[in-house]
Design an enzyme around this catalytic site. Structure first.
Site, mmCIF file in Angstrom:
data_model
loop_
_atom_site.group_PDB
_atom_site.id
_atom_site.type_symbol
_atom_site.label_atom_id
_atom_site.label_comp_id
_atom_site.label_asym_id
_atom_site.label_seq_id
_atom_site.Cartn_x
_atom_site.Cartn_y
_atom_site.Cartn_z
ATOM 1 N N VAL A 1 -42.284 -30.355 -6.242
ATOM 2 C CA VAL A 1 -43.507 -29.621 -6.600
ATOM 3 C C VAL A 1 -43.192 -28.417 -7.500
ATOM 4 O O VAL A 1 -43.965 -28.104 -8.413
ATOM 5 C CB VAL A 1 -44.222 -29.144 -5.315
ATOM 6 C CG1 VAL A 1 -45.384 -28.218 -5.630
ATOM 7 C CG2 VAL A 1 -44.704 -30.331 -4.507
ATOM 8 N N GLY B 1 -44.032 -32.458 0.644
ATOM 9 C CA GLY B 1 -42.687 -32.855 0.240
ATOM 10 C C GLY B 1 -41.697 -32.863 1.390
ATOM 11 O O GLY B 1 -42.019 -33.277 2.508
ATOM 12 N N VAL B 2 -40.495 -32.395 1.111
ATOM 13 C CA VAL B 2 -39.447 -32.416 2.132
ATOM 14 C C VAL B 2 -39.811 -31.483 3.294
ATOM 15 O O VAL B 2 -39.496 -31.775 4.457
ATOM 16 C CB VAL B 2 -38.084 -32.063 1.501
ATOM 17 C CG1 VAL B 2 -37.988 -30.633 1.051
ATOM 18 C CG2 VAL B 2 -36.951 -32.405 2.463
ATOM 19 N N ASP B 3 -40.478 -30.396 2.996
ATOM 20 C CA ASP B 3 -40.880 -29.459 4.053
ATOM 21 C C ASP B 3 -41.870 -30.122 5.011
ATOM 22 O O ASP B 3 -41.767 -29.965 6.235
ATOM 23 C CB ASP B 3 -41.505 -28.219 3.396
ATOM 24 C CG ASP B 3 -41.537 -27.020 4.321
ATOM 25 O OD1 ASP B 3 -40.579 -26.822 5.082
ATOM 26 O OD2 ASP B 3 -42.537 -26.273 4.266
#
Ligand code: APR
Length: 167
Positions: free
Chosen positions: A122, A32-34
């Site tokens: 998530v 995801g964004v991470d």
């Protein structure tokens, strides 16, 4: 005075002093964004995350931003709540993510900070409720930051954040 703005876009392309990532407790990097932030910052971010981690849900830790384009100088790693139906303190943990991240950015001297919609991917937190919690926590939060940018990756998130910000 703190300005809160809502934009649609990619958080790795923001020109703020600090950007916040929605991490997992290890701070070593995830999806995801991470994942996007770790790819943009380079492998040193995972090493630095590991050195300051682990991080409890609701808390935040800071590292340098490595290869992210200036002026981003800090990555604030925060860990959202995993949504378990709403009766397990998820809202309080999410509010704490925003408050702690904002305070940490201010302590580091940042004047501007960009946030993703923490825990709404998530981790499954319902987007509209998460947007209301985010805006309320940030309005009540550290006043030293001049610009808070809420970055929505998709239209549903943008609409939820814009509605929360306008209310
Ligand atoms: N810029 C801005 N927002 C993004 C980007 C991006 N480049 N990529 C994804 N997003 C959005 C998602 O669309 C969602 O709205 O960030 C929001 C948060 O989603 P997740 O990244 O899934 O974060 P979260 O729900 O907090 O789950 C954290 O995911 O990857 C793992 O290591 C992470 O285990 C942790 C979990």
């Amino acid at each position: 005075m703190t300005v809160i703005e809502v934009v649609r876009g990619d958080i790795t392309l923001q020109d703020t002093d600090a950007i916040v990532t929605a991490a997992n407790e290890s701070l070593l990097g995830g999806g995801g964004v991470d994942g996007a932030i770790h790819r943009a910052a380079g492998p040193e971010l995972s090493r630095a995350g590991g050195a300051v981690g682990p991080c409890d849900p609701g808390d935040a830790k800071a590292t340098p931003a490595f290869d992210l384009d200036p002026p981003v100088r800090h990555v604030i790693h925060t860990v959202g709540p995993v949504w378990e139906g709403g009766g397990h303190g998820e809202a309080e943990v999410l509010a704490s993510c925003y408050r702690r991240s904002l305070a940490l950015a201010a302590e580091l001297g940042a004047r501007s900070v960009a946030f993703p919609a923490i825990a709404t991917g998530v981790y499954g937190f319902p987007v509209r409720e998460a947007a209301r919690i985010a805006v309320a926590a940030l309005r009540d939060g550290d006043r030293r930051i001049e610009l808070i940018r809420l970055v929505a990756f998709d239209e549903e998130t943008y609409d939820a954040l814009a509605a929360a910000q306008g209310s």
